[in-house]
Design an enzyme around this catalytic site. Sequence first.
Site, PDB file in Angstrom:
ATOM      1  N   GLU A  82       8.124  -8.327  -9.429  1.00  0.00           N
ATOM      2  CA  GLU A  82       7.863  -9.027  -8.045  1.00  0.00           C
ATOM      3  C   GLU A  82       6.423  -9.491  -8.254  1.00  0.00           C
ATOM      4  O   GLU A  82       5.544  -8.863  -8.909  1.00  0.00           O
ATOM      5  CB  GLU A  82       8.081  -8.494  -6.852  1.00  0.00           C
ATOM      6  CG  GLU A  82       9.454  -8.138  -6.743  1.00  0.00           C
ATOM      7  CD  GLU A  82      10.217  -7.598  -5.632  1.00  0.00           C
ATOM      8  OE1 GLU A  82       9.535  -7.343  -4.464  1.00  0.00           O
ATOM      9  OE2 GLU A  82      11.194  -7.453  -5.379  1.00  0.00           O
ATOM     10  N   HIS A  83       5.808 -10.702  -7.515  1.00  0.00           N
ATOM     11  CA  HIS A  83       4.584 -11.072  -7.505  1.00  0.00           C
ATOM     12  C   HIS A  83       3.757 -10.621  -6.395  1.00  0.00           C
ATOM     13  O   HIS A  83       4.343 -10.901  -5.314  1.00  0.00           O
ATOM     14  CB  HIS A  83       4.494 -12.542  -7.720  1.00  0.00           C
ATOM     15  CG  HIS A  83       5.014 -12.938  -9.006  1.00  0.00           C
ATOM     16  ND1 HIS A  83       5.157 -14.285  -9.714  1.00  0.00           N
ATOM     17  CD2 HIS A  83       5.865 -12.109 -10.084  1.00  0.00           C
ATOM     18  CE1 HIS A  83       5.796 -14.338 -10.844  1.00  0.00           C
ATOM     19  NE2 HIS A  83       6.371 -13.160 -11.226  1.00  0.00           N
TER      20      HIS A  83
END
Length: 264
Positions: A82-83
Amino acid sequence: MTATRDMLDALSVRIEPGVTFGHPDPREVMIEPPVLIRPGIYDIDFIGAFTFMGGRQTELRHISMVGRFCSIAYNIMAGVEEHPYDFLSPSPMFQGAFDWRQADRFRAENRDILDHAAHIWWQRRDAQFHRIRIGSDVWIGEGALIRRGVTIGDGAVIAARALVNKDVPPYAIVGGTPARILRYRFEPAVVAALLELTWWNYGLSALDGVDMSNVNQAIDRIATNIALGRAQIYETPLVRLDGSGEASMVRYDRDAGGFVEVDA
Ligand SMILES: CC(C)(COP(=O)(O)OP(=O)(O)OC[C@H]1O[C@@H](n2cnc3c(N)ncnc32)[C@H](O)[C@@H]1OP(=O)(O)O)[C@@H](O)C(=O)NCCC(=O)NCCS
């Protein structure tokens, strides 16, 4: 002793071409025979017996265990990265990914402040990325996305294309984005009886004479098989694949407090 391809075949540990274990970093996986693993990228510590998984765009990562008798379809994503969307930009190029030449000067002149932000992100990410746990007799439909840290209970069904971001109770059928409980596979008394029996612990030996299409008859028969000593706990040596893909057979040794190699 090092296991050979022949030995894996003899144990019905079927690992099709196109399987990558331990992505992105090499990592050991324990496999309980028999299994079928179709093409995909996997980071799973333990895969239980009589389970099949994978195919097409499968990426199953950050998983501590997949139980026995699981049916895991293709195109499933689990535990994927995830970012940091609350940073100025979620782009991983600011955490050091990609070696685009156009960013060389920017990177060189801003190294310290980029490293500072990347450090904050990696600390947070490591704290958040708890490993996923998938119980036994779980069916996951095509294209599901299972987020980091989720636990999927024994007997659960994940509908095709579900986005699973919360724990799934045993024997629940969940679907949608985000996934909601659609219903349970069986009424509560049946679920309670199945969770009491945990028939998968016995491999196939508890299932002799069981009519798969009649869950109430099945529960009675399994209970009888166990009570009469016809069912034994399924215990078998495990196949250990180390990070380089070398295979060996091991069993858990209580006295040694760990796994010891056994002859094939
Ligand atoms: C979850 C599943 C098993 C349910 O099947 P079913 O029991 O026949 O479901 P129904 O058609 O009776 O639908 C029951 C309810 O669930 C909903 N539902 C069914 N599938 C859904 C899905 N994928 N996502 C969201 N909701 C779903 C239906 O809209 C219905 O809702 P309603 O009661 O409000 O109308 C099935 O839809 C599914 O996803 N199968 C996976 C198939 C697959 O991926 N195969 C790959 C090879 S293994």
